[in-house]
Design an enzyme around this catalytic site. Structure first.
Site, PDB file in Angstrom:
ATOM      1  N   CYS A 278       0.772  -1.229   0.000  1.00 17.96           N
ATOM      2  CA  CYS A 278       0.000   0.000   0.000  1.00 17.96           C
ATOM      3  C   CYS A 278       0.815   1.296   0.000  1.00 17.96           C
ATOM      4  O   CYS A 278       0.671   2.123  -0.890  1.00 17.96           O
ATOM      5  CB  CYS A 278      -0.963  -0.023   1.171  1.00 17.96           C
ATOM      6  SG  CYS A 278      -0.242  -0.707   2.678  1.00 17.96           S
TER       7      CYS A 278
ATOM      8  N   HIS B  76      -1.290   7.428   4.182  1.00 18.88           N
ATOM      9  CA  HIS B  76      -0.303   6.352   4.172  1.00 18.88           C
ATOM     10  C   HIS B  76       1.085   6.755   3.672  1.00 18.88           C
ATOM     11  O   HIS B  76       1.885   5.914   3.296  1.00 18.88           O
ATOM     12  CB  HIS B  76      -0.829   5.161   3.348  1.00 18.88           C
ATOM     13  CG  HIS B  76      -0.755   3.892   4.135  1.00 18.88           C
ATOM     14  ND1 HIS B  76      -0.630   2.664   3.554  1.00 18.88           N
ATOM     15  CD2 HIS B  76      -0.755   3.675   5.468  1.00 18.88           C
ATOM     16  CE1 HIS B  76      -0.583   1.745   4.484  1.00 18.88           C
ATOM     17  NE2 HIS B  76      -0.657   2.324   5.655  1.00 18.88           N
TER      18      HIS B  76
END
Lengths: 506, 506
Positions: free
Chosen positions: B62, B125
């Protein structure tokens, strides 16, 4: 004055066109997620018609699948199985003695009563001895072969497979009908296409309803394509064959439209069993996300691509989760012709028209057989395996693998594993790939298995197996001297009869 | 008289809407062959737009994938990798010290120059320390979280993850933003949907072009769905999440149409990496016919579902085999805004507009990285693996499996296998599942490997790795007291700083 006149007689009976593929897998069409997406005509057919995502064959091998389609009955009933070993797959190579019994009623035999003209183009595979000839079982016309296009043979140990037009052979594969094993070139799909177009034109002109069973085999090893399709696919030779088929289906549908009979013709596209992963990637296709392939009772062996098309009747862009079977094509076709299925025998197929036209979901199980062994049962989204067997260790060690690259512990087994007391259970919605068996201890397991066990009991209690047709083989019955061979100078001398138990290693 | 008047000013800048899914696999959409076919809105989006079948992430995990998307650069360049071990995947858990370097130019920073208002909804993120805050890197608005929605934590050993609105936190997961791990219920997708609709309305009203980065995470474990979607899918909880996302995407596209700005808004749907098979079937999706999943450099780890939608510009029903990458969304977005990519650094993304609008096929390779190791390269239909590694034996023996049910001899390896001298070569057209390596001795192998080796040399010769950001972890940097915590009474006491090498077992 200019006058346009229409004769308004009774509604014409609906033509039936079954497009049956050979060893094509669920994952081979763009509409089913094939990553090269090279089937624009079939995808268009799906967009104009209805996609069946949960459609099954009756057996993961060609002959029994086809016998089931044409009789509406499981192979264990119609005799297309062997008892030479436990849970063995069997078919009709050219030394098999058996074939479709006279006692079976085939779809074309029944359609005759409604005035249909019936033609089979391509592979018959229900026995090649004279008593099994398709024109003795309801078909009016035939262009194609009784067996697979394996070869070339030497015509001494084994004759080349004949190609028939109607009652008589018109040549043999590799002799008069060339297949170049090196390049994969063969023009057979073009011949089958032209036969279909001509037959449809003839029937339209004569205003007679027709049943056309287009059972072509370009995607069965040895895979082939015509010259103009060779090298056109990202997928290699197998993809070339698929592209040619896709192009041909497009031409057939367009032909129906141009003749103005597309609204009078019910078309169904499917395949006889899962992709033959053992021959992949050059000679075999894809089963998409499903486990294993042809020869197995995992989803990859038995779930088929399926599309129904009938403009003006089937709503465009439909998607159905109806559990369907090739055997339903028998019952559905009868329904389209206004006929009732035979009442003197068990018919396993159901009429799919309520699912196709009204979007109904009919509750019915799917039975997965190998030979006369019930391997697995699907009811709703649950599938219970009572026996698992991928293929034998002996064969596996020789490189024969029906599940290449796939290995699910306790599921893909190389011995025949019995699970009849505690079936392996999968939820095919959450786990279409059959990789995560449910826990025996869960309530979900217990409820689903209880339900399925009831269905199995019911099924077995009323099951009357047919006489097995695929036990005996004999070199003498091979295609030495098919009818018509004299005219062609192609009669060969048969050896002495020496019946043997057929060997079914798979 | 009735007068209709239009102001004909300069053409409005094209809005950009990136719909980025989390751990969604290539095989999760109906249009990509998911057997339950439960994504009617996404399938419709594909039918109205263009399907990309060969679209890739830049890393099978991710954080690096997202860093690559927003910078247009490989993680090895932008620093989103670790050197703590060989070929290890790394991301940004809340104890990571690093994040997106200031030296990197992010897409929203550049779009600002063209007058765009930029919003991120969902998962950032790229680091959670103050210097990495998205509003310091070009975004104007944020509703979402810096890290994954793991938890619940005890707020002593580890704080719960905060949810931000713009500069400040507005609560924490499991406290103010509930996720019921038992039922899978959470209404986060509905919040993210409403945020998107409101932002789009606001921008339309103000006539300012926008970049909306909708980075939702319902399909990342722990998977969740709102109450009205729970139990609605054949696929279980994971499918419920997909259905809710599908419904939300439908509502967003409809909103654009109703506001009359669909022709001014370029929409792209894709995912950050392959489905997490380790969490399947309840918490993970499907990679269709591809090998393995998230964390691996097989196709299942890196090939993504992808759809481009821009009515009036992109021809409906298009299918592209352009090799694409999430990094191309950087360059393509700049192109849509009339901007040039930065010239002072290597950009790996390319402008996809010629492929999207004119159907061009741009020749470019795909590089598959783990950490700073080039694992594999795709050029055309060939893919060469220089290193293979599924996951370690140690983890595998604990039940951690990135390739469940899949096992290809010599390919899915549990040690890091070097093939740099004789790469494993696959033809992804014939063999999308990477099951049949080509023979080293074949001419086809030699030609393809020679070509790819040239690309690798060229790539490596000019590669300047960035400072690795994901090497150091420290409990003290966790989300103890994010900005805004005082107002909420949610500040927690951080432990002493104790920097460690981060542990990257995968």
């Amino acid at each position: 004055p200019l006058c346009l006149c229409w004769a308004l007689g009774p509604a014409a009976a609906t033509n039936i066109l079954l497009l049956l593929m050979d060893d094509m897998g669920w994952g081979d069409l763009g509409a089913f997620g094939e990553p090269s997406k090279e089937t624009p005509n079939l995808d268009q057919m799906a967009a104009e018609g209805m996609l069946f995502l949960d459609f099954y064959t009756a057996n993961p091998l060609c002959s029994p699948s086809r016998a089931a389609l044409l009789t509406g009955r499981l192979p264990v009933r119609n005799g297309f199985y062997t008892t030479n070993g436990h849970a063995r797959n069997a078919y009709t190579p050219q030394d098999v003695v058996g074939g479709i019994p006279d006692s079976e009623l085939l779809l074309p035999e029944l359609l005759k009563k409604a005035g249909y003209t019936n033609k089979i183009i391509g592979k018959w595979h229900l026995g090649h001895q004279p008593q099994f000839h398709p024109l003795r079982h309801g078909f009016d016309e035939w262009f194609g072969s009784p067996n697979c296009h394996f070869g070339p043979y030497d015509n001494r140990e084994r004759p080349n497979i004949p190609v028939y037009r109607d009652w008589e052979m018109v040549g043999r594969y590799y002799e008069d009908f060339k297949i170049d094993l090196k390049t994969g070139e063969a023009n057979l799909t073009q011949l089958y296409l032209q036969e279909a177009l001509d037959f449809i034109s003839k029937q339209q002109a004569s205003q007679q309803p027709f049943f056309l069973y287009w059972a072509i085999d370009a995607t069965h090893a040895p895979v082939y394509a015509s010259k103009q399709f060779l090298g056109t696919s990202q997928r290699g030779l197998y993809g070339d064959a698929v592209r040619e088929i896709d192009d041909s289906v497009g031409k057939i549908l367009k032909h129906l439209q141009q003749l103005g009979i597309s609204e009078d013709t019910f078309v169904f596209f499917t395949s006889d069993n899962g992709a033959a992963l053992i021959s992949a990637p050059r000679q075999g296709g894809s089963n998409g996300p499903f486990l294993c392939g042809k020869q197995t009772t995992f989803e990859g062996g038995m779930r088929e691509p399926a599309i129904a098309w009938w403009p003006g009747h089937i709503p465009a862009g439909g998607v159905s989760h109806q559990l369907g079977s090739v055997m339903d094509l028998f019952s559905t076709s009868l329904s389209l012709a206004g006929l009732q299925p035979p009442s003197d025998r068990q018919i396993d197929g159901i009429d799919l028209l309520p699912a196709i036209l009204q979007g109904q979901l009919i509750d019915r199980p799917i039975f997965y057989y190998r030979g006369n062994e019930l391997m697995a049962v699907r009811a709703g989204l649950y599938k219970a395996h009572y026996w698992t067997w991928s293929n034998s260790w002996e064969e596996h060690s020789k490189g024969i693998d029906f599940c290449p690259g796939q290995s699910v512990a306790g599921v893909t087994t190389h011995t025949q594993e019995e699970h009849t007391y505690l079936p392996l259970l999968f939820h095919l919605g959450r786990d279409p790939g059959e990789k995560y068996p449910l826990s025996f201890a869960s309530e979900e397991y217990q409820q689903a298995v209880e339900h399925i066990s009831g269905l199995v009991q019911q099924h077995k209690a009323t099951l009357v197996p047919g006489q097995p047709q695929l036990n005996v083989c004999d070199q003498a019955v091979m295609n030495w001297s098919p009818p018509g061979c004299e005219k062609l100078g192609k009669c060969l001398k048969a050896p002495e009869s020496d019946p043997q138990k057929c060997s079914w290693p798979h």
